[in-house]
Design a protein around this motif. Structure first.
Motif, mmCIF file in Angstrom:
data_model
loop_
_atom_site.group_PDB
_atom_site.id
_atom_site.type_symbol
_atom_site.label_atom_id
_atom_site.label_comp_id
_atom_site.label_asym_id
_atom_site.label_seq_id
_atom_site.Cartn_x
_atom_site.Cartn_y
_atom_site.Cartn_z
ATOM 1 N N GLY A 271 7.152 11.249 -11.424
ATOM 2 C CA GLY A 271 7.068 12.660 -11.077
ATOM 3 C C GLY A 271 7.944 12.999 -9.887
ATOM 4 N N PRO A 272 8.034 14.281 -9.521
ATOM 5 C CA PRO A 272 8.952 14.701 -8.457
ATOM 6 C C PRO A 272 8.471 14.421 -7.034
ATOM 7 N N LYS A 273 7.216 14.012 -6.857
ATOM 8 C CA LYS A 273 6.712 13.766 -5.506
ATOM 9 C C LYS A 273 6.926 12.311 -5.109
ATOM 10 N N VAL A 274 7.643 12.116 -4.006
ATOM 11 C CA VAL A 274 7.992 10.776 -3.514
ATOM 12 C C VAL A 274 6.980 10.371 -2.450
ATOM 13 N N LEU A 275 6.487 9.149 -2.523
ATOM 14 C CA LEU A 275 5.468 8.654 -1.596
ATOM 15 C C LEU A 275 6.039 7.540 -0.715
ATOM 16 N N VAL B 15 -4.228 10.561 -15.829
ATOM 17 C CA VAL B 15 -4.801 11.717 -15.150
ATOM 18 C C VAL B 15 -4.031 11.961 -13.860
ATOM 19 N N ARG B 16 -4.082 13.196 -13.404
ATOM 20 C CA ARG B 16 -3.437 13.528 -12.134
ATOM 21 C C ARG B 16 -4.095 12.746 -11.001
ATOM 22 N N GLY B 17 -3.260 12.320 -10.090
ATOM 23 C CA GLY B 17 -3.755 11.469 -9.006
ATOM 24 C C GLY B 17 -3.328 10.028 -9.178
ATOM 25 N N SER B 18 -2.702 9.715 -10.335
ATOM 26 C CA SER B 18 -2.179 8.356 -10.552
ATOM 27 C C SER B 18 -0.842 8.195 -9.835
ATOM 28 N N ILE B 19 -0.477 6.945 -9.577
ATOM 29 C CA ILE B 19 0.750 6.624 -8.839
ATOM 30 C C ILE B 19 1.587 5.647 -9.661
ATOM 31 N N THR B 20 2.902 5.846 -9.638
ATOM 32 C CA THR B 20 3.806 4.917 -10.322
ATOM 33 C C THR B 20 4.700 4.221 -9.306
ATOM 34 N N LEU B 21 4.714 2.907 -9.364
ATOM 35 C CA LEU B 21 5.634 2.084 -8.574
ATOM 36 C C LEU B 21 6.776 1.659 -9.484
ATOM 37 N N TYR B 22 7.994 1.608 -8.948
ATOM 38 C CA TYR B 22 9.049 0.933 -9.706
ATOM 39 C C TYR B 22 9.738 -0.060 -8.793
ATOM 40 N N ILE B 23 9.995 -1.232 -9.369
ATOM 41 C CA ILE B 23 10.364 -2.398 -8.572
ATOM 42 C C ILE B 23 11.602 -3.068 -9.162
ATOM 43 N N ILE B 24 12.538 -3.398 -8.292
ATOM 44 C CA ILE B 24 13.749 -4.136 -8.671
ATOM 45 C C ILE B 24 13.676 -5.501 -7.994
ATOM 46 N N GLY C 77 -5.275 -1.551 0.241
ATOM 47 C CA GLY C 77 -5.666 -0.221 0.690
ATOM 48 C C GLY C 77 -6.131 0.660 -0.457
ATOM 49 N N THR C 78 -5.532 1.832 -0.602
ATOM 50 C CA THR C 78 -5.944 2.791 -1.633
ATOM 51 C C THR C 78 -5.645 2.300 -3.043
ATOM 52 N N LEU C 79 -4.749 1.330 -3.184
ATOM 53 C CA LEU C 79 -4.386 0.822 -4.509
ATOM 54 C C LEU C 79 -5.222 -0.380 -4.925
ATOM 55 N N ARG C 80 -6.047 -0.846 -4.023
ATOM 56 C CA ARG C 80 -6.787 -2.089 -4.246
ATOM 57 C C ARG C 80 -7.819 -1.934 -5.373
ATOM 58 N N ASP C 81 -7.890 -2.960 -6.213
ATOM 59 C CA ASP C 81 -8.887 -3.043 -7.283
ATOM 60 C C ASP C 81 -8.796 -1.891 -8.274
ATOM 61 N N LYS C 82 -7.580 -1.408 -8.523
ATOM 62 C CA LYS C 82 -7.373 -0.379 -9.533
ATOM 63 C C LYS C 82 -6.744 -1.000 -10.785
ATOM 64 N N ILE C 83 -7.038 -0.401 -11.929
ATOM 65 C CA ILE C 83 -6.400 -0.847 -13.169
ATOM 66 C C ILE C 83 -4.935 -0.439 -13.134
ATOM 67 N N ASP D 91 0.858 -1.177 0.000
ATOM 68 C CA ASP D 91 0.000 0.000 0.000
ATOM 69 C C ASP D 91 0.898 1.232 0.000
ATOM 70 N N VAL D 92 0.342 2.365 -0.391
ATOM 71 C CA VAL D 92 1.083 3.610 -0.488
ATOM 72 C C VAL D 92 0.324 4.700 0.245
ATOM 73 N N ASN D 93 1.044 5.533 0.971
ATOM 74 C CA ASN D 93 0.433 6.689 1.621
ATOM 75 C C ASN D 93 0.172 7.753 0.558
ATOM 76 N N THR D 94 -1.083 7.979 0.226
ATOM 77 C CA THR D 94 -1.438 8.882 -0.864
ATOM 78 C C THR D 94 -1.836 10.274 -0.377
ATOM 79 N N LYS D 95 -1.766 10.523 0.917
ATOM 80 C CA LYS D 95 -2.248 11.805 1.446
ATOM 81 C C LYS D 95 -1.252 12.940 1.230
ATOM 82 N N SER D 96 0.036 12.658 1.415
ATOM 83 C CA SER D 96 1.032 13.711 1.253
ATOM 84 C C SER D 96 2.369 13.088 0.888
#
Length: 593
Positions: free
Chosen positions: A454-458, A494-503, A516-522, A65-70
């Motif tokens: 983008g420049p915002k780290v979550l 659209v704005r509000g999307s999140i990108t994960l990168y995984i190694i 959590g907030t990422l559940r059941d999203k395309i 899950d990711v903290n999407t508030k700030s």
């Protein structure tokens, strides 16, 4: 509750015995079952005990899950930036920066800084001559030199007739001659590097024009490092040659930022005498005064001191510098190379201990900067996987990407504002583009990063990531996960999307369930894998099974995602790097710039 918890962790559907609505009620609490961590803390986290329900023995499922508030950090729009080494003057590649193909490749990584600096920065002399092509020397027989130099002159004349961006189409035979020249010069450059003795380089006005044209046409902001080793008898900086360069650049209205010197803590080994931190601080103050005298550069940015690895003596150097010039520079800079390129092996790039070495350096630099100039931005300049120019089929292969992508994730999570990659194009094997102007694996990795991140780290929350630690043994993650707001420049999301990168450094695939907030999203998958029979040594890559290559000299390929249905478990293949855009999360942290 234990039954439900078991089914949540396994990803299996809840049986009919589950009370209606209980699963929905428990979803918001998933974060409580996870460990909060920034990626930089990966080596310090304790293992989470994850219970496996009956029937799923051997299955490892990771909840994410990711903290999407700030956001936890906000980095520069130019976070991933580039470097060119002055050696391109020596080996001739500077004359080919006007190539349409090179400009197209560089433009793909904009916006970014282009730092012109390296080991030969402090042996660089500016000469205000427009057309020295006939007088340039180089290896090879007379007929070769004559044909080659005549071609350069003709190319320069053709470029002069263009307005705005000056783009050249170099004939194949001309490029072939240049590669022959560069191959011979490569031996000279390597000999200089290993002996740590460098010959002087001349940068002409014509060459500076070509360098600036490349940066400007590519959408890159040029940072030029001036020679700091021109010294007066009292060891103060002799600024006469730098002033000539500044005046010429100002006359052309070139928008340039500036530095002074490269790895100044190492000057004793180069010239037999040292320049301490406080003296370099005085030199930077002198440079700032010069810039303020020239209207074009009165508000120009100044960066430094670009020290080497922060050992004890280097930390003392930085302290001395910041005491004198901490308020003079706009960002504090240092550089880092992970391993000695002369002894590197492919397995080196898979070692988590190596990936974690940068964390300690970041802490040391931040401690000094926060002591003397609190709040000052910090940049990592001149970063590369290997020193000594790198090694063929290693530092320019797919395997090197593990270090590069982890470097990007680690620095962003720690709030380092900019990272400058050495090098875009040069004589070694740490570059992003080879001498045939073909993009290497780290270029495609960088292009994906630019397009999606983008420049915002979550902050991320994970559960089930680590094995149970053994006594006396540190568990380092072989699965590295980072999260950012998706790039605002990418109009596919659209704005509000999140990108994960995984190694995934494991030799087995890993499964991740978004919660959590990422559940059941395309989710859109961008899976980068080596292409061809060379495996980790490959210099070609494939995206979601399709090999990546330029369409033509002026066109980069479309980076097509693979859509995954909502709620699907992410399956991460072994020894791979991947990006996942979670669409329509409507994350509060990502809605506004």
């Amino acid at each position: 509750s234990e039954l439900i918890r078991g089914f949540l962790l396994s990803g299996m559907p809840c049986p009919s015995s589950c009370p209606p609505g209980l699963l929905a009620l428990m979803a918001p609490g998933l974060a409580l079952m996870a460990t909060f961590s920034l990626p930089s803390q990966a080596g310090d986290r304790r293992a989470l005990p994850v219970e496996k329900p009956p029937g799923v023995r051997g299955r490892t499922l990771i909840l994410l899950d990711v903290n999407t508030k700030s956001p936890v950090r906000i980095i520069s729009e130019n976070f991933l930036s580039l470097q060119l080494d002055p050696s391109i003057i020596h080996d001739g590649w500077l004359d080919f920066l006007s190539s349409r193909r090179l400009v197209t490749l560089a433009r793909g990584l904009a916006p970014a800084f282009l730092r012109f600096a390296g080991k030969r920065t402090d042996f660089l002399q500016f000469h205000n001559v427009k057309n020295p092509a006939k007088s340039r020397g180089g290896p090879g027989p007379d007929y070769y030199l004559k044909n080659y130099e005549d071609d350069i002159v003709r190319s320069d004349i053709a470029l002069d007739k263009q307005k705005g961006c000056k783009i050249a189409q170099h004939p194949d035979i001309m490029l072939e001659l240049q590669r022959e020249k560069a191959a011979q010069m490569h031996l000279v450059l390597l000999k200089e590097q290993f002996s740590n003795t460098y010959s002087n380089l001349t940068l002409t006005a014509r060459s500076l024009d070509k360098l600036y044209n490349f940066a400007d046409c590519s959408g890159l902001h040029l940072i030029f490092a001036l020679n700091a080793l021109r010294r007066n008898p009292n060891n103060s900086w002799n600024s006469s040659n730098a002033l000539s360069l500044l005046k010429y650049s100002a006359s052309k209205k070139y928008n340039i930022s500036w530095e002074l010197g490269n790895e100044p803590n190492n000057y004793r080994t180069l010239i037999g005498r040292s320049v301490n931190g406080s003296q370099l601080g005085k030199d930077y103050t002198q440079l700032r005064s010069l810039l303020q005298l020239i209207r074009t550069y009165s508000r120009a940015h100044l960066y430094g001191p670009n020290i080497g690895r922060p050992r004890k003596n280097v930390i003392a150097f930085l302290e001395g510098f910041l005491k004198v010039a901490g308020g003079t520079v706009d960002a504090v800079t240092w550089q880092h190379y992970y391993i000695d390129g002369r002894v590197a092996k492919v397995t080196d790039f898979l070692k988590t201990r190596l990936l974690d070495t940068l964390s300690d350096q970041i802490r040391k630099i931040q401690k000094v900067v926060n002591t003397y100039t609190p709040g000052k931005k910090i940049w990592l300049e001149g970063v590369g996987t290997t020193s000594a120019g790198g090694m063929n089929n290693l530092s320019d292969s797919y395997a090197a990407g593990f270090l590069w992508l982890n470097t990007l994730g680690l620095l962003a999570s720690q709030g380092i504002d900019v990272v400058v990659r050495h090098s875009f194009l040069d004589h070694g094997h740490n570059h992003l583009v080879d001498q045939n102007f073909n993009p290497l694996p780290d270029y495609w990795l960088s292009l994906l990063y630019k397009r999606l991140i983008g420049p915002k780290v979550l902050a991320i929350h994970v559960a089930g990531l680590q094995r149970k630690p053994r006594p006396g043994r540190v568990i380092r993650d072989k699965l590295r996960i980072y999260a950012h707001c998706t790039s605002y420049h990418n109009h596919n999301y659209v704005r509000g999307s999140i990108t994960l990168y995984i190694i995934n450094l494991h030799r087995s695939r890993k499964k991740i369930k978004l919660a959590g907030t990422l559940r059941d999203k395309i989710v859109h998958q961008y899976l980068l894998q080596p292409y061809g029979k060379d495996g980790l040594h490959s210099k070609s890559v494939q995206l979601n099974g399709q090999p990546l290559a330029m369409v033509d000299d002026g066109t980069l390929p479309e980076l097509k995602p693979r859509p995954l249905r909502a709620g699907r478990t992410l399956v991460i293949p072994p020894l791979t790097m991947s990006f996942y855009v979670v669409k329509n999360v409507n994350a509060l942290a990502c809605r506004y710039r």
